[in-house]
Design a protein around this motif. Sequence first.
Motif, short mmCIF file in Angstrom:
data_model
loop_
_atom_site.label_atom_id
_atom_site.label_comp_id
_atom_site.label_asym_id
_atom_site.label_seq_id
_atom_site.Cartn_x
_atom_site.Cartn_y
_atom_site.Cartn_z
N ALA A 193 68.97 28.35 -7.44
CA ALA A 193 69.59 29.31 -9.26
C ALA A 193 68.98 29.23 -9.56
O ALA A 193 67.81 29.10 -9.47
CB ALA A 193 70.68 28.38 -9.01
N GLU A 194 69.21 30.88 -10.45
CA GLU A 194 68.10 30.85 -11.29
C GLU A 194 68.76 30.33 -12.86
O GLU A 194 69.38 30.24 -12.63
CB GLU A 194 68.31 32.79 -12.06
CG GLU A 194 67.45 33.76 -10.87
CD GLU A 194 67.60 34.99 -11.22
OE1 GLU A 194 67.79 35.78 -11.91
OE2 GLU A 194 67.40 35.77 -9.98
N THR A 195 66.88 29.62 -13.31
CA THR A 195 67.74 28.74 -14.03
C THR A 195 66.63 28.82 -15.45
O THR A 195 65.77 29.68 -15.08
CB THR A 195 67.57 27.36 -13.35
OG1 THR A 195 67.92 26.48 -14.65
CG2 THR A 195 66.70 26.58 -12.91
N ARG A 196 66.75 27.98 -16.71
CA ARG A 196 66.23 28.27 -17.48
C ARG A 196 65.00 26.64 -17.61
O ARG A 196 65.50 25.94 -17.08
CB ARG A 196 66.13 27.82 -18.46
CG ARG A 196 65.37 27.40 -19.92
CD ARG A 196 66.35 27.62 -21.36
NE ARG A 196 65.24 27.36 -22.32
CZ ARG A 196 64.70 26.42 -23.13
NH1 ARG A 196 65.40 25.25 -22.73
NH2 ARG A 196 63.71 26.06 -24.45
N PRO A 197 63.22 26.66 -16.43
CA PRO A 197 63.13 25.23 -16.63
C PRO A 197 62.67 24.46 -17.96
O PRO A 197 63.11 24.77 -18.88
CB PRO A 197 61.50 25.92 -16.07
CG PRO A 197 61.88 27.21 -15.72
CD PRO A 197 63.50 27.98 -16.42
N PRO A 198 62.55 23.58 -16.81
CA PRO A 198 62.28 22.09 -18.33
C PRO A 198 60.94 23.08 -18.90
O PRO A 198 59.76 23.75 -18.32
CB PRO A 198 61.49 21.21 -17.36
CG PRO A 198 62.53 21.59 -16.21
CD PRO A 198 62.29 22.84 -16.23
N ALA A 199 60.57 22.21 -19.68
CA ALA A 199 59.24 22.90 -21.40
C ALA A 199 57.72 22.53 -19.80
O ALA A 199 57.07 23.90 -20.09
CB ALA A 199 59.52 22.24 -21.96
N ASP A 200 57.65 21.65 -19.73
CA ASP A 200 56.86 21.28 -18.45
C ASP A 200 56.64 22.79 -17.53
O ASP A 200 55.33 23.19 -17.19
CB ASP A 200 56.40 20.18 -18.30
CG ASP A 200 57.55 19.89 -17.53
OD1 ASP A 200 58.62 20.18 -17.61
OD2 ASP A 200 57.50 18.33 -16.77
N VAL A 201 57.24 22.89 -16.94
CA VAL A 201 57.45 23.74 -15.51
C VAL A 201 57.22 24.99 -16.23
O VAL A 201 56.37 25.83 -16.19
CB VAL A 201 58.52 24.27 -15.08
CG1 VAL A 201 59.22 24.59 -14.10
CG2 VAL A 201 58.55 22.75 -14.40
N ARG A 202 57.71 25.42 -16.96
CA ARG A 202 57.73 26.88 -18.49
C ARG A 202 55.95 26.57 -18.59
O ARG A 202 55.88 28.14 -18.41
CB ARG A 202 58.74 26.98 -19.98
CG ARG A 202 59.72 26.92 -19.62
CD ARG A 202 61.02 27.46 -20.25
NE ARG A 202 60.22 27.07 -22.10
CZ ARG A 202 61.17 25.43 -22.36
NH1 ARG A 202 61.74 25.63 -21.62
NH2 ARG A 202 60.78 25.17 -23.76
N THR A 203 55.48 26.00 -19.08
CA THR A 203 54.10 26.01 -19.31
C THR A 203 53.07 26.34 -18.16
O THR A 203 51.94 27.60 -18.63
CB THR A 203 53.88 24.30 -20.28
OG1 THR A 203 54.69 24.45 -21.16
CG2 THR A 203 52.69 24.96 -20.71
N ALA A 204 53.45 25.69 -17.08
CA ALA A 204 52.88 25.62 -16.31
C ALA A 204 52.62 27.08 -15.40
O ALA A 204 52.00 27.10 -15.00
CB ALA A 204 53.63 24.77 -15.16
N LEU A 205 53.91 27.74 -15.46
CA LEU A 205 54.17 29.34 -15.15
C LEU A 205 54.24 30.50 -15.89
O LEU A 205 54.03 31.39 -15.40
CB LEU A 205 55.80 29.34 -14.23
CG LEU A 205 55.98 28.51 -12.78
CD1 LEU A 205 57.85 28.52 -12.59
CD2 LEU A 205 55.45 28.26 -12.02
N GLY A 206 53.38 29.64 -16.88
CA GLY A 206 53.63 30.76 -18.21
C GLY A 206 54.82 31.70 -18.08
O GLY A 206 54.13 32.88 -18.99
N PRO A 208 58.01 33.09 -21.06
CA PRO A 208 58.53 32.72 -22.50
C PRO A 208 59.20 30.96 -22.52
O PRO A 208 59.62 30.47 -22.34
CB PRO A 208 58.67 33.68 -22.83
CG PRO A 208 59.29 34.15 -21.68
CD PRO A 208 58.64 33.36 -20.70
N GLU A 209 59.63 30.67 -24.08
CA GLU A 209 61.07 30.23 -23.83
C GLU A 209 62.10 30.18 -23.48
O GLU A 209 62.22 29.25 -23.27
CB GLU A 209 60.29 29.23 -25.32
CG GLU A 209 61.84 28.46 -26.33
CD GLU A 209 61.66 27.44 -25.80
OE1 GLU A 209 62.51 26.46 -26.09
OE2 GLU A 209 59.49 27.23 -25.74
#
Length: 259
Positions: free
Chosen positions: A123-136, A138-139
Amino acid sequence: MIVPKAEPEAHDRRSLHERIAADLRDDIMSGELPPGTNLPSTAQLRTRFDASNATVQKALQLLKDEGLVVGRAGAAVTVREHRQRTMRPAASLTPAAAGETFPWLTEAAKHGAHARITLLDVAETRPPADVRTALGLPEDGAALLRSQILLIDDEPAELVKSYYPLGIARSTPLADRHRIKGGTPALLTELGHPPRRSVDRVSARVPTQEQFQALRLPSSLPVLCTLRVVYTDHGRPVEATAMVKAGHLYELQYEFVPE
């Protein structure tokens, strides 16, 4: 001259049966008590830990519930075969050759175990914060999630959640609801994003409710959590994977060479 007060000595607040189980668990995990070995007798454990018979039995029951030992009335308690597994993260990074199975399955088979992978969700989803940071990201950024459970001999071994940038994953087999033949390293290479470097961050944590249920954990023993970020050419992150294993059953083995 004021002499600073000495720090108070730490006190182990766990119950005695939990402390006994912890020491025996360490003997098992370190190999002091290898698979197939009988644990010391109840009488020996009573003497070693200055404990009652009931307390020793409670400790042994904890280890049985965790799947580390087996025993029945009137028989010695023994360490279970093939329970402590050493996982080599590097083994899962090499793309499978044409016609070969996923490297994780091959690695498990080397140890005489039957391994399989069950796909839980795509599924397309908003990842956890550490994953968002790793993949560059946005919030409010989204990524493609592929969630899987890895099983060894039909017992849950690892909960895996892999996230991919939508620009890479959309309209590719990554977005399909079926397993990827040969694994994602092979597919990423085929898509023009060959894995060049991986960075692991490993921590021990108390399991979440989801992890507790998915891994069928017997108690709140720590889980091993690995966040792996895979980079392709020019240092571009193409995958971030959160992997969770039962901490009392698995260890990670890394190999290094001098830089």
